[in-house]
Each structure stands twice: as structure tokens, then as C-alpha cells.
Motif scaffolding. Structure first.
Motif, mmCIF file in Angstrom:
data_model
loop_
_atom_site.group_PDB
_atom_site.id
_atom_site.type_symbol
_atom_site.label_atom_id
_atom_site.label_comp_id
_atom_site.label_asym_id
_atom_site.label_seq_id
_atom_site.Cartn_x
_atom_site.Cartn_y
_atom_site.Cartn_z
ATOM 1 N N LEU A 48 0.805 -1.226 0.000
ATOM 2 C CA LEU A 48 0.000 0.000 0.000
ATOM 3 C C LEU A 48 0.832 1.267 0.000
ATOM 4 O O LEU A 48 1.977 1.270 0.447
ATOM 5 C CB LEU A 48 -0.879 0.009 1.252
ATOM 6 C CG LEU A 48 -2.037 -0.985 1.246
ATOM 7 C CD1 LEU A 48 -2.494 -1.245 2.668
ATOM 8 C CD2 LEU A 48 -3.181 -0.473 0.388
ATOM 9 N N ASP A 49 0.188 2.335 -0.477
ATOM 10 C CA ASP A 49 0.728 3.665 -0.272
ATOM 11 C C ASP A 49 2.106 3.840 -0.905
ATOM 12 O O ASP A 49 2.990 4.455 -0.325
ATOM 13 C CB ASP A 49 0.830 3.900 1.262
ATOM 14 C CG ASP A 49 0.573 5.354 1.607
ATOM 15 O OD1 ASP A 49 0.167 6.098 0.704
ATOM 16 O OD2 ASP A 49 0.794 5.725 2.765
ATOM 17 N N THR B 42 -11.711 -6.544 -0.501
ATOM 18 C CA THR B 42 -11.976 -5.577 -1.590
ATOM 19 C C THR B 42 -11.592 -6.177 -2.946
ATOM 20 O O THR B 42 -11.009 -7.275 -3.002
ATOM 21 C CB THR B 42 -11.227 -4.212 -1.453
ATOM 22 O OG1 THR B 42 -9.840 -4.385 -1.759
ATOM 23 C CG2 THR B 42 -11.405 -3.605 -0.065
ATOM 24 N N SER B 43 -11.891 -5.439 -4.022
ATOM 25 C CA SER B 43 -11.488 -5.879 -5.365
ATOM 26 C C SER B 43 -10.090 -5.395 -5.709
ATOM 27 O O SER B 43 -9.276 -6.132 -6.261
ATOM 28 C CB SER B 43 -12.441 -5.315 -6.434
ATOM 29 O OG SER B 43 -13.694 -5.911 -6.344
ATOM 30 N N TYR B 44 -9.806 -4.109 -5.389
ATOM 31 C CA TYR B 44 -8.590 -3.484 -5.921
ATOM 32 C C TYR B 44 -7.624 -2.952 -4.867
ATOM 33 O O TYR B 44 -6.742 -2.153 -5.182
ATOM 34 C CB TYR B 44 -8.969 -2.380 -6.921
ATOM 35 C CG TYR B 44 -9.603 -2.963 -8.157
ATOM 36 C CD1 TYR B 44 -8.853 -3.742 -9.037
ATOM 37 C CD2 TYR B 44 -10.951 -2.772 -8.423
ATOM 38 C CE1 TYR B 44 -9.429 -4.314 -10.155
ATOM 39 C CE2 TYR B 44 -11.540 -3.339 -9.548
ATOM 40 C CZ TYR B 44 -10.765 -4.104 -10.408
ATOM 41 O OH TYR B 44 -11.336 -4.680 -11.516
ATOM 42 N N HIS B 45 -7.787 -3.394 -3.621
ATOM 43 C CA HIS B 45 -6.790 -3.114 -2.582
ATOM 44 C C HIS B 45 -6.437 -1.633 -2.454
ATOM 45 O O HIS B 45 -5.253 -1.261 -2.442
ATOM 46 C CB HIS B 45 -5.514 -3.929 -2.852
ATOM 47 C CG HIS B 45 -4.799 -4.332 -1.588
ATOM 48 N ND1 HIS B 45 -3.625 -3.734 -1.187
ATOM 49 C CD2 HIS B 45 -5.095 -5.241 -0.638
ATOM 50 C CE1 HIS B 45 -3.233 -4.286 -0.049
ATOM 51 N NE2 HIS B 45 -4.113 -5.201 0.307
ATOM 52 N N ALA C 81 -10.593 -4.673 5.454
ATOM 53 C CA ALA C 81 -10.106 -3.580 4.606
ATOM 54 C C ALA C 81 -8.591 -3.660 4.447
ATOM 55 O O ALA C 81 -7.884 -4.039 5.375
ATOM 56 C CB ALA C 81 -10.470 -2.245 5.239
ATOM 57 N N PRO C 82 -8.067 -3.286 3.269
ATOM 58 C CA PRO C 82 -6.615 -3.226 3.074
ATOM 59 C C PRO C 82 -5.982 -2.272 4.087
ATOM 60 O O PRO C 82 -6.496 -1.167 4.317
ATOM 61 C CB PRO C 82 -6.482 -2.651 1.660
ATOM 62 C CG PRO C 82 -7.760 -2.989 0.980
ATOM 63 C CD PRO C 82 -8.810 -2.942 2.050
ATOM 64 N N ARG D 125 -1.492 3.790 13.495
ATOM 65 C CA ARG D 125 -0.872 2.980 12.473
ATOM 66 C C ARG D 125 -0.673 3.833 11.215
ATOM 67 O O ARG D 125 -1.385 4.801 10.999
ATOM 68 C CB ARG D 125 -1.842 1.823 12.193
ATOM 69 C CG ARG D 125 -1.573 1.064 10.965
ATOM 70 C CD ARG D 125 -2.574 -0.049 10.730
ATOM 71 N NE ARG D 125 -2.241 -0.695 9.480
ATOM 72 C CZ ARG D 125 -1.375 -1.669 9.374
ATOM 73 N NH1 ARG D 125 -0.801 -2.161 10.433
ATOM 74 N NH2 ARG D 125 -1.083 -2.180 8.192
ATOM 75 N N ALA D 126 0.275 3.419 10.372
ATOM 76 C CA ALA D 126 0.550 4.191 9.153
ATOM 77 C C ALA D 126 -0.690 4.317 8.271
ATOM 78 O O ALA D 126 -1.026 5.397 7.813
ATOM 79 C CB ALA D 126 1.678 3.531 8.385
ATOM 80 N N HIS D 127 -1.395 3.202 8.034
ATOM 81 C CA HIS D 127 -2.537 3.248 7.116
ATOM 82 C C HIS D 127 -3.828 3.220 7.895
ATOM 83 O O HIS D 127 -4.613 2.284 7.779
ATOM 84 C CB HIS D 127 -2.514 2.067 6.154
ATOM 85 C CG HIS D 127 -1.208 1.918 5.475
ATOM 86 N ND1 HIS D 127 -0.721 2.865 4.614
ATOM 87 C CD2 HIS D 127 -0.267 0.958 5.560
ATOM 88 C CE1 HIS D 127 0.449 2.498 4.184
ATOM 89 N NE2 HIS D 127 0.761 1.340 4.749
#
Ligand SMILES: [Zn+2]
Length: 282
Positions: A15-16, A81-84, A119-120, A151-153
Motif C-alpha cells: 500500500l501507499d 476488496t477488489s482493488y486493494h 479492509a486493506p 498505524r501508518a494506514h
């Protein structure tokens, strides 16, 4: 109660980070999902444990056989999810269509109703509570997206005690299985998944396991894969967290699974008296 879960995605679903953000970039990377799934199945079979699998829709669409092998072996699936994408970077409308697509894909392949979600990056935060309404609207009954610390995300530090709870908003409800934390030197520490599990020595994991009455794990296929390529443009600290302890993670998790009993989410949900748990009003 110890619960075993896996988020099923590729090694490059990081991520990110610009070079791993969308489908366009993902198609440039070699797949390692089959080899890594075999490793997870073998650990579960060796230790005779159950687990829940939160599968990314993108994986399910590209490799439906991954979903079939999970359900054929008798394990349960939920949506990742579908697309993270990070929830707090999406509009409610985009989030809705993403989850709707992932639930439909997983149900079409498995022939089973999808009622669980994660959730991602645990990216449901105080500012994206609306996500729960979307989930409930799409038939999700159990969520495991709350990270009750900073947390970061994301992270949901106002959530309170990291225990199964009922989240109630706008007159509707969803069951929540948050990630567990343990108190260490005055701080809430996470140890039961991803980089945190890989970096923590087994003796400490064992000690913290014995003082916890609720553990929610979260592992990814890449956590056990020392052969995965390294994403070059990650900042140093993220590189460390993404690649530390990959070699020893499989044997460490095997040891943990050998020593303690784990449940999947449905079994855990049946053991809980939901009338007695905390109610979180959002
Ligand atoms: Zn993920």
C-alpha cells in the motif's frame, strides 16, 4: 480465543507506494500466489487447524482456482476488496462499487454467500465510519478491519479495548473482530500478524499469547516467501518492515500453530455471547 486469518493477495500488493498502487503496475510483476498458497495450505494441514481467508477480488478474477482450492479444502472466505485501495482515499461511491464487485466475484466462484470483510491496511478510521453502512448494505455481517491503535494506514485508536464487539450506527449493526493488542511498556503493541509477527522473537510471542484471552492474526502469502522480489523504491523503513524475518516466518508460525489451538472466524463467532460484548456506537 485465538483466530487464524490470511489476507490473500500478491507479494506486490504493497500500500501507499507509487510503483505498486494500481492494476496497471501489478500486471508488470511476476505472480507468486500459487506457490505461496501451497505453503499456507501445508501449514494448516500439518497442524490440523482451521482459518478464514480474506481474498482480494483481483486475485479471484485472475486466478479463480485459488478461491476454489480454499473452499474445496473446507476453509471459509471473506472479501478483501477488489482493488486493494485504502478506504480513506476512496469516495463512498467508489468503495461501494469495489466491494459489490468483490462480493459478487467471490460468490460466483465459490457458490457461497460472502458475509465477512477486511479492509486493506486496516484503513477504516474514525473519518470513514460510513464504510460500515456500505458493508452492511452489501450483506457483510462480520468485519475485521479495526486496528485499535495508531498505524501508518489508518488505525482506530478511539475504539477502546481490542475485543470482539458490536458496532452500531444509524440503527444497523455489524460484528467486529478487531486486531488484538498487548500492553508493553505502557504502549499497545500488535504482534499477531505481518511484519510485527515476523520481527517478534517466538519466546515473546509465546509469552504474550499466554497472557492474551483474544488473538486475531493476519498473515499474507508474502509473509512466508523469502524468494519474492524486492520493491526497489520503498523507503528504507518500509523495506525493513516488508522484508524482515521472511525466512523464519514459516517455521515460527508452524511452531505457534503446533502449540496453541486456533479457530476460524465462524467458529469464534459461535462461541461468543454477542449479547454480552461491548457495543460501540459510532
Ligand atoms: Zn491487503
Amino acid at each position: 480465543m485465538n483466530i487464524l486469518t490470511f489476507d490473500i493477495e500478491e507479494w506486490f500488493h504493497i500500500l501507499d507506494n507509487d510503483s505498486t498502487k494500481t492494476e496497471k503496475e501489478w500486471n508488470n510483476f511476476p505472480s507468486r500466489i500459487h506457490e505461496n498458497m501451497d505453503r499456507i495450505f501445508s501449514m494448516l494441514e500439518k497442524t490440523n487447524q482451521k482459518a478464514s481467508f480474506f481474498v482480494l477480488g483481483w486475485i479471484a478474477e485472475k486466478y479463480p482456482e485459488v478461491v476454489r482450492s480454499i473452499t474445496d479444502k473446507g476453509y471459509e472466505i471473506g472479501s478483501h476488496t477488489s482493488y486493494h485501495q485504502l478506504v480513506y482515499e476512496q469516495t463512498p461511491k467508489d468503495f461501494h462499487s469495489d466491494i459489490e464487485r468483490s462480493v459478487k466475484t467471490l460468490e460466483d466462484i465459490s457458490g457461497k454467500k460472502v458475509t465477512m470483510f477486511r479492509a486493506p491496511g486496516f484503513s477504516i478510521t474514525e473519518s470513514t465510519k460510513w464504510a460500515f453502512e456500505t458493508l452492511i448494505d452489501l450483506g457483510i455481517e462480520i468485519d475485521s478491519s479495526i486496528f485499535p491503535a495508531n498505524r501508518a494506514h489508518g488505525g482506530f485508536s478511539s475504539y477502546g479495548e481490542a475485543k470482539p464487539s458490536i458496532i452500531s450506527l444509524e440503527g444497523v449493526e455489524i460484528k467486529e473482530f478487531p486486531i488484538n493488542t498487548t500492553k508493553y511498556m505502557g504502549k499497545n503493541i500488535v504482534f499477531s500478524g505481518g511484519g510485527y509477527f515476523r520481527i517478534t522473537p517466538y519466546q515473546i510471542i509465546k509469552k504474550w499469547t499466554e497472557k492474551s484471552d483474544y488473538i486475531m492474526t493476519y498473515f499474507h502469502p508474502r509473509d512466508f516467501d523469502p524468494k519474492q522480489p524486492v520493491i526497489k523504491d520503498l523507503p528504507i523503513s518500509r523495506k525493513f518492515k516488508s522484508y524482515v524475518g521472511l525466512k523464519s516466518c514459516e517455521s515460527k508460525l508452524l511452531k505457534w500453530m503446533d502449540q496453541y489451538d486456533f479457530l476460524d472466524i465462524s467458529e469464534a463467532s459461535q462461541e461468543i455471547d454477542w449479547n454480552e460484548v461491548n457495543r460501540i456506537i459510532l
